[in-house]
Design an enzyme around this catalytic site. Structure first.
Site, PDB file in Angstrom:
ATOM      1  N   GLY A  33       0.859  -1.176   0.000  1.00 21.66           N
ATOM      2  CA  GLY A  33       0.000   0.000   0.000  1.00 21.66           C
ATOM      3  C   GLY A  33       0.896   1.227   0.000  1.00 21.66           C
ATOM      4  N   GLN A 182      -5.587  -8.797  -2.736  1.00 27.11           N
ATOM      5  CA  GLN A 182      -5.639  -7.824  -1.633  1.00 27.11           C
ATOM      6  C   GLN A 182      -7.081  -7.518  -1.222  1.00 27.11           C
ATOM      7  OE1 GLN A 182      -3.656  -7.562  -4.305  1.00 27.11           O
ATOM      8  NE2 GLN A 182      -1.798  -6.413  -3.886  1.00 27.11           N
ATOM      9  N   ASP A 223      -1.369   4.865  -6.597  1.00 26.79           N
ATOM     10  CA  ASP A 223       0.047   4.717  -6.241  1.00 26.79           C
ATOM     11  C   ASP A 223       0.882   5.866  -6.792  1.00 26.79           C
ATOM     12  OD1 ASP A 223      -1.147   1.813  -6.221  1.00 26.79           O
ATOM     13  OD2 ASP A 223       0.589   1.864  -4.902  1.00 26.79           O
ATOM     14  N   ASN A 233      -2.594   2.710 -10.433  1.00 27.86           N
ATOM     15  CA  ASN A 233      -3.114   1.995  -9.256  1.00 27.86           C
ATOM     16  C   ASN A 233      -3.068   0.502  -9.558  1.00 27.86           C
ATOM     17  OD1 ASN A 233      -4.314   2.129  -6.573  1.00 27.86           O
ATOM     18  ND2 ASN A 233      -6.152   1.321  -7.535  1.00 27.86           N
TER      19      ASN A 233
END
Ligand code: MRU
Length: 335
Positions: A33, A182, A223, A233
């Site tokens: 993350g 995730q 990200d 992302n």
């Protein structure tokens, strides 16, 4: 760190004593993350200070510079990693004293401050984002963007949590997020704890629910966001945003300003991490290997969603809307 590779079955906290171990933990996704790896790297740099045998602040600073290179190389896509390391390094460069020990303590306190700020920033982001959520919304969420992906609270999942705590009756469709799952493993685990109603869907199902009129919002993190509003992302975000766009469903990226990289004009310039194909191939169904033994695979960990598919970008300083060139700069300069 919580070893996120073992969740949801096992909750294990691991400790590290060197910056090399921290860099390895980031690469191996013990911690993952974008904001979480930034904070982890900041503490990694503090560890490097304590590892160093430097006698003066000047000597210590050059050891910190070498450690910074290693930490920044641990994962390439999320800009928060480099942002956090650079922020600590620049504070160290301004350290006025000459004592190595005082500088060690200073770097540690800077890392702690960065981590504390992340929580506060996430709560501000959540408050802005929650205003976009209506009572009764069903939200598709991608990857894990919660407390695990940050220091605490989360980005997109933080918005969902805040809306829920405000009393809005919401439902979350949790993209499982292949290949590392995730969503199925981490987001579902977090939602269980918050008591927020959810159902896991495989990544290829969201278009079905959108066309059936069952989805009101799509939320994901980021990200790295470039100057024009392109969003890198977790892999699969692009297809999700395409389907949302085709169905007239608002798609929001939720990310702190530390994820915005104005040095890059557009998403084509973002380095995309390609991970070990084994992450795609090592899947079992009913205890049986799924893929042929000699199968090959590709494993880009992120994709870039072009800004035209993004309704808005929720930051701690407010929501940026197109044209993002202007609105993102405003968010960066606001405090
Ligand atoms: O490969 P990961 O699990 O580190 O990827 C994480 C994501 O893509 C998140 O959506 C992103 O970091 C934003 S959430 C804080």
């Amino acid at each position: 760190m919580i070893d996120q590779r073992l969740l949801p079955e096992t909750f294990t906290v691991v400790s590290y004593r060197s910056h090399l171990e921290v860099a390895r933990a980031i690469t191996d996704m013990v911690v993952r993350g974008a904001p979480a790896i930034g904070a982890a790297a900041a503490f990694g740099l503090a560890l490097a200070g304590f590892e160093s045998r430097a006698q003066t602040a000047g000597e210590l600073f050059s050891d910190l510079q070498s450690a910074a290179i290693t930490l920044k190389a641990a994962r390439p896509t999320a800009v928060n990693l480099a942002w956090a390391v650079e922020r600590i390094l620049q504070s160290a460069a301004r350290f006025p004293g000459s004592s190595a020990d005082e500088m060690r303590a200073f770097v540690l306190s800077e890392a702690q401050q960065l981590a504390d700020e992340d929580v506060e920033v996430n709560k501000r982001m959540a408050a802005h984002g929650a205003e976009l959520i209506a009572d009764g919304d069903t939200i598709v969420h991608h990857c894990n963007t919660g407390a695990l992906a940050t220091v605490d609270w989360g980005t997109a999942l933080g918005v969902i949590r805040m809306a829920w705590e405000q009393g809005k009756k919401i439902h979350v469709l949790v993209d499982e997020t292949r290949p590392r799952l995730q969503g199925a493993r981490l987001t579902a685990w977090e939602l269980e704890q918050y008591g927020i109603p959810y159902e896991i869907i495989s990544d290829n199902m969201s278009g079905y629910f959108m066309r059936a009129g069952k989805v009101q919002k799509v939320l994901f993190g980021a990200d790295r966001i470039t100057a024009n509003g392109d969003v890198a992302n977790k892999i699969g975000t692009y297809m999700l945003a395409l389907a949302a766009n085709d169905n007239g469903i608002p798609a929001y990226s939720v990310a702190p300003t530390s994820t915005i990289d104005l040095s890059l004009a557009h998403g084509g310039l973002i380095p995309i991490e390609e991970r070990n194909p084994a992450e795609v191939l090592d899947i079992q169904l009913a205890g049986e290997r799924v893929t042929p033994r000699n199968a090959k695979a590709r494993n880009p960990a992120f994709d870039v969603t072009p800004h035209r598919l993004i309704t808005g970008i929720v930051t701690e300083n407010g929501v940026a809307y197109p044209p993002f060139e202007q609105s993102l700069r405003k968010m960066m300069n606001a405090k």
